[in-house]
Design an enzyme around this catalytic site. Sequence first.
Site, PDB file in Angstrom:
ATOM      1  N   LYS A   1      -2.540  -2.117  -3.048  1.00  0.00           N
ATOM      2  CA  LYS A   1      -3.614  -1.269  -2.502  1.00  0.00           C
ATOM      3  C   LYS A   1      -3.261   0.193  -2.765  1.00  0.00           C
ATOM      4  O   LYS A   1      -2.647   0.851  -1.940  1.00  0.00           O
ATOM      5  CB  LYS A   1      -3.810  -1.525  -1.006  1.00  0.00           C
ATOM      6  CG  LYS A   1      -4.898  -0.637  -0.381  1.00  0.00           C
ATOM      7  CD  LYS A   1      -5.335  -1.098   0.999  1.00  0.00           C
ATOM      8  CE  LYS A   1      -6.346  -0.113   1.583  1.00  0.00           C
ATOM      9  NZ  LYS A   1      -6.991  -0.607   2.816  1.00  0.00           N
TER      10      LYS A   1
ATOM     11  N   GLU B   1       0.820  -1.223   0.000  1.00  0.00           N
ATOM     12  CA  GLU B   1       0.000   0.000   0.000  1.00  0.00           C
ATOM     13  C   GLU B   1       0.850   1.267   0.000  1.00  0.00           C
ATOM     14  O   GLU B   1       1.269   1.737   1.045  1.00  0.00           O
ATOM     15  CB  GLU B   1      -0.950   0.024   1.213  1.00  0.00           C
ATOM     16  CG  GLU B   1      -1.789   1.305   1.271  1.00  0.00           C
ATOM     17  CD  GLU B   1      -2.806   1.351   2.411  1.00  0.00           C
ATOM     18  OE1 GLU B   1      -3.604   2.309   2.438  1.00  0.00           O
ATOM     19  OE2 GLU B   1      -2.794   0.452   3.267  1.00  0.00           O
TER      20      GLU B   1
END
EC number: 4.1.2.13
Length: 364
Positions: A230, A188
């Site tokens: 992500k 992420e």
Amino acid sequence: MPYQYPALTPEQKKELSDIAHRIVAPGKGILAADESTGSIAKRLQSIGTENTEENRRFYRQLLLTADDRVNPCIGGVILFHETLYQKADDGRPFPQVIKSKGGVVGIKVDKGVVPLAGTNGETTTQGLDGLSERCAQYKKDGADFAKWRCVLKIGEHTPSALAIMENANVLARYASICQQNGIVPIVEPEILPDGDHDLKRCQYVTEKVLAAVYKALSDHHIYLEGTLLKPNMVTPGHACTQKFSHEEIAMATVTALRRTVPPAVTGITFLSGGQSEEEASINLNAINKCPLLKPWALTFSYGRALQASALKAWGGKKENLKAAQEEYVKRALANSLACQGKYTPSGQAGAAASESLFVSNHAY
């Protein structure tokens, strides 16, 4: 170039790839319920509820025990350390509850952001020390995937080359350690929506950041089929005065991903980044309808955008349990349709669903 010693056996690779595919199976996405104790405090405070361990447990239980309509919508749930070891009222540990509904259990493993000295307020993320041992333990305790969040900011001179490189490297080290322990890493690199930049600038920065991340993952011999990404959607900054359509946001997002994310990556699970519940669903739907070739699953890993209406409906009162679960089910169903490009906004979204969830300089 020296011979590359295989980092993973074929069996390890198959396990990782299978887990990643289960999480992002068609119609499925991720519930991010991994708010730290400090973050959940803000959520509970917003509804006038005390931040006690029991209130945190009850609220997470509310989400995890929603009826079976959510089963085809939720492929995985990310938990905070405390929540992994809590139990439902019937005595079942939360990981068992998640698995009984066909979900994969995930765990947040980073230890938060820390300043990068010599930069204009930029950060890196800590938590690599002892990570291998923690992953081994989490795997034993039922977790099959993990999440690590890095944060970058768009400004006049940011993100700097240093911040991009350092965060890409720390994500790669984390991913490597996870895979060695049979855990699928969610990578992420969040580019915050703070600022007055337009869509083009966000797209440019997103491309540069993702290019650096995948170069680092390659350098660290990461098995891409056993990972998920992500990212932020490509959106204008919150203070940007120019308005862009959902289709423009989708086109900019898919274009940036096509230029940087290898097709080997199993799935892309977008963060909601302070968009309202409704906006997050509409943009995800537009991304899936974008008329470009998209070789990965494009789905959701939403926290606030799955929980805001449910949290409000609950209001900290036990008797509101069913009403709150109903709100959560509504958003789960909406996003399940959106990740297949089949969502039509009903126009019946409640006030909570249309409310911006933007928090400046959001710390998770």
